[in-house]
Design a protein around this motif. Structure first.
Motif, PDB file in Angstrom:
ATOM      1  N   ARG A 365      41.598  43.158  38.453  1.00 19.32           N
ATOM      2  CA  ARG A 365      40.439  42.275  38.939  1.00 19.32           C
ATOM      3  C   ARG A 365      40.783  40.962  38.896  1.00 19.32           C
ATOM      4  O   ARG A 365      41.153  40.445  37.616  1.00 19.32           O
ATOM      5  CB  ARG A 365      39.307  42.825  38.323  1.00 19.32           C
ATOM      6  N   GLU A 367      39.711  36.787  40.934  1.00 21.64           N
ATOM      7  CA  GLU A 367      38.728  36.264  42.123  1.00 21.64           C
ATOM      8  C   GLU A 367      39.489  36.564  43.440  1.00 21.64           C
ATOM      9  O   GLU A 367      40.780  36.288  43.584  1.00 21.64           O
ATOM     10  CB  GLU A 367      38.864  34.814  41.819  1.00 21.64           C
ATOM     11  N   LYS A 404      34.700  39.035  41.834  1.00 18.17           N
ATOM     12  CA  LYS A 404      35.510  39.626  41.093  1.00 18.17           C
ATOM     13  C   LYS A 404      36.006  40.904  41.337  1.00 18.17           C
ATOM     14  O   LYS A 404      35.149  41.874  40.944  1.00 18.17           O
ATOM     15  CB  LYS A 404      34.782  39.140  39.549  1.00 18.17           C
ATOM     16  N   SER A 523      31.731  35.812  42.097  1.00 20.90           N
ATOM     17  CA  SER A 523      32.229  35.904  40.567  1.00 20.90           C
ATOM     18  C   SER A 523      31.884  34.534  39.897  1.00 20.90           C
ATOM     19  O   SER A 523      32.124  34.239  38.765  1.00 20.90           O
ATOM     20  CB  SER A 523      33.844  35.555  40.896  1.00 20.90           C
TER      21      SER A 523
END
Length: 663
Positions: A365, A367, A404, A523
């Protein structure tokens, strides 16, 4: 022919009258006691065995002389006898007791039993005897899930009446030799959906046999009556049966014959196999889905290899087009070179997207920009959409904040939604439209969310989805597509991925076509509208000497021209062995090497350099077409070296080399 029931009372048992009454008044019932697969015993007031059926002696392996007139504790064993303490207290008050569970029996061991204990001949509130009906369900308990439906049928019979026939745990139907129903227990009434009063006296064919099989049933009855071959007698047979509402369902039947007073009766026990067959069908569907998944995996691996091989020529096309555009600056033909570069760059995005999907790798994971995922998915499916006459509109909000997430997983959701829309639009003859849009969900005063959300919608003008199916389409293995198209897993998996990321996938009904909306929490960092350019190399960096190692001469030449154009001093080696020889003779400030080479690959080259020049080993950049492979990931993690994926731009290459040379 089943042997008629015999009682075996001891000389002083005092239950001869009870046996005589049973034999005189319930001849058919007595025969059934010996025929049903259950153990039946009679216990007197002093807790001694006074009668037992053949099934009991078969189960215990004891002779009647070893059992009759003996205390039950001696036959059952102390442990089992002690476990009956609460049961005996209830029986003493005239209560009927039904229980089920594990018990330790003398001479038999640990068994799973189901019992009905019925006090009889109650005098002044005290029962003079107890009839115990028991079944050994140990084997059923130990069977796998395929036989669980049978166990359920056995357990359902615990609610039957206290009479022996009514307490049978299977659906029991008895007929005379003409085929007319004479007994129909509660379990049969529940299974076939018809009351006992309505079944008695009717032909069994009319009650439970489908019309298409009645002729064969009649012929079989006539053959047996005439003394012919008994094809199903005593055998477990699977067959379709008929409910009162006209629906058919599968059953397993066991048929046996009982002769009473010179008259023949036929009794059949039935087990409903609906649940088992449904489970088997579900298993087959899952197996087929697994086979399809394995085929797709194999195809993905094959195509991923092909895509990897495309990276080298794409790198050359992109790099040469960029260099050509630079050399022709101010010339009208520079625009043509730029268009070549953009087309090659688009091909590179498609290849990278495909590799990301095809290669199995751990969740990562970071951005992620939804706009980029949407653009990549449309690029990848561009040919399919165009060939199906689908007009695609991208309505992406500029500067959309990133989320995210695992880019591969969210990208798979977007691809699934677009593929579903493409398949749904096949129902339209013309005017097929698909819109992929993104935006930022507004925050209201009453909104409980602590972070804003971005959304991505995939809308088509196809036939849409019926309102009653809006939630069912997210169930695993449910699909509205025709047979052979899809497995019914795409939307279920996509929603699961979205929720795992703190988001949601929903179907929005606006009355025209279908619109799926993916919402994800941002995010916290804004998305740049355009990529920030890498800083230009410092003057002292440009004077650095760089060794380029690649077995593809054109790739090595391209990298060398890009770096030398930026002021670096460049030397090339066509293999790892040549590179090691050059390193022994000359000094270099950095190394740009291919990861996969035939003789000494990039990993071995790094180990050799680390052993002799550890500082230089930290200034190695690896160029590869597949950093997603497990071997490449493991090496790059071990070496802690930077990598550059093919195809790449001049800006990306210069940025990575500049970063290498910084102190």
């Amino acid at each position: 022919m089943t042997e008629t029931l015999h009682f075996h009372p001891a000389p002083d048992a005092g239950v001869g009258e009870l046996g005589s009454v049973l034999q005189a008044t319930l001849p058919l019932l007595s025969q059934l006691l010996e025929a049903v697969p259950a153990r039946v015993v009679v216990i007197d007031l002093n807790e001694r065995f006074v009668w037992a059926n053949h099934e009991f002696f078969k189960f215990t392996g004891l002779h009647p002389k070893q059992v009759l007139n003996q205390p039950i504790a001696r036959i059952l064993g102390d442990a089992a006898y002690a476990s009956y303490a609460a049961v005996r207290q209830r029986l003493a008050t005239g209560q009927t007791v039904a229980w089920e569970g594990w018990t330790e029996l003398a001479g038999v061991g640990r068994r799973y039993m189901r019992e009905h204990l019925v006090p009889v001949d109650v005098r002044d509130g005290v029962p003079q005897a107890t009839v115990a009906i028991s079944l050994d369900l140990t084997e059923l308990k130990q069977r796998d899930a395929e036989l669980s439906a049978k166990v359920a049928q056995l357990e359902a019979t615990e609610a039957l009446k206290s009479s022996i026939f009514d307490n049978a745990m299977a659906a029991l139907v008895s007929t005379d030799e003409t085929g007319h129903v004479v007994e129909f227990n509660p379990a049969a009434a529940a299974m076939f959906g018809i009351a006992r009063e309505q079944a008695i006296g009717r032909s069994v064919a009319d009650v439970m046999i489908p019309p298409r099989l009645r002729a064969a049933h009649g012929a079989g009855m006539a053959r047996v009556t005439a003394g012919g071959e008994q094809r199903v007698m005593g055998r477990r047979v699977e067959m379709p049966a008929l409910r009162a509402d006209g629906s058919e369902f599968p059953v397993e039947m066991l048929l046996w014959r009982t002769d009473v007073a010179g008259q023949a009766f036929y009794t059949a026990s039935f087990f409903d196999l609906s649940e088992r067959q449904t489970a088997q069908g579900e298993i087959e569907r899952q197996r087929e889905a697994l086979r399809q998944s394995e085929k797709l995996t194999a195809m993905g691996s094959l195509l991923a290899g092909v895509a990897h091989e495309l990276n080298n020529p794409l790198s050359i096309v992109m790099g040469r087009a960029a260099l050509l555009a630079e050399k022709m600056a101010g010339d009208p033909r520079a625009a043509d070179a730029q268009r070549i570069h953009e087309a090659a760059e688009r091909c590179g995005r498609i290849v990278r997207t495909f590799l990301n999907m095809a290669r199995s790798r751990p969740a990562n994971r970071s951005e992620v920009a939804l706009n980029d995922l949407a653009t990549a998915a449309v690029d990848m499916l561009g040919y399919v959409l165009r060939s199906h006459g689908i007009a695609v509109t991208l309505d992406l909000l500029p500067g959309l904040p990133p989320v995210k997430a695992d880019a591969d997983q969210i990208g798979q959701i977007v691809l699934n939604l677009i593929v579903n829309a493409q398949q749904a639009l096949g129902a339209r003859d013309n005017g097929r439209r698909l819109t992929v849009s993104t935006g930022l969900a507004p925050m209201t005063d009453g909104d409980r969310r602590r972070v804003p959300r971005v959304w991505l919608r995939v809308r088509d003008n196809g036939p849409g989805i019926e309102p009653e199916l809006h939630e069912r389409i997210f169930e695993p293995f449910f699909t509205t597509k025709v047979e052979g198209v899809g497995t019914g897993l795409g939307l279920a998996v996509s929603r699961s991925i979205a929720r795992d990321h703190g988001g949601e996938l929903t179907l929005q009904d606006d009355g025209s076509g279908a619109c799926f909306c993916l919402q994800m929490p941002v995010s916290g960092e804004p998305e740049a509208s355009e990529a920030e350019p890498s800083p230009l190399p410092a003057a002292d960096e440009c004077s650095a000497r760089v060794l380029i190692v690649d077995d593809e001469a054109e790739i090595a030449e391209l990298i060398g021209e890009m770096l030398s154009g930026a002021g670096y001093e460049v030397m090339t080696a066509e293999s790892g062995a040549v590179a090691l020889a050059m390193l022994a003779e000359a000094r270099f400030d950095a190394i740009v090497s291919d990861l996969h080479m035939p003789d000494i690959d990039g990993a071995q080259l790094w180990r050799e350099v680390k052993a002799s020049q550890p500082t230089l080993a930290r200034r190695m950049l690896f160029v590869t077409g597949d950093t997603l492979s497990p071997i490449a990931r493991q090496f790059l993690s071990e070496a802690r070296c930077d990598s550059l994926n093919k195809p790449f731009s001049k800006q990306e290459l210069l940025g990575r080399v500049t970063a290498l040379l910084r102190p």
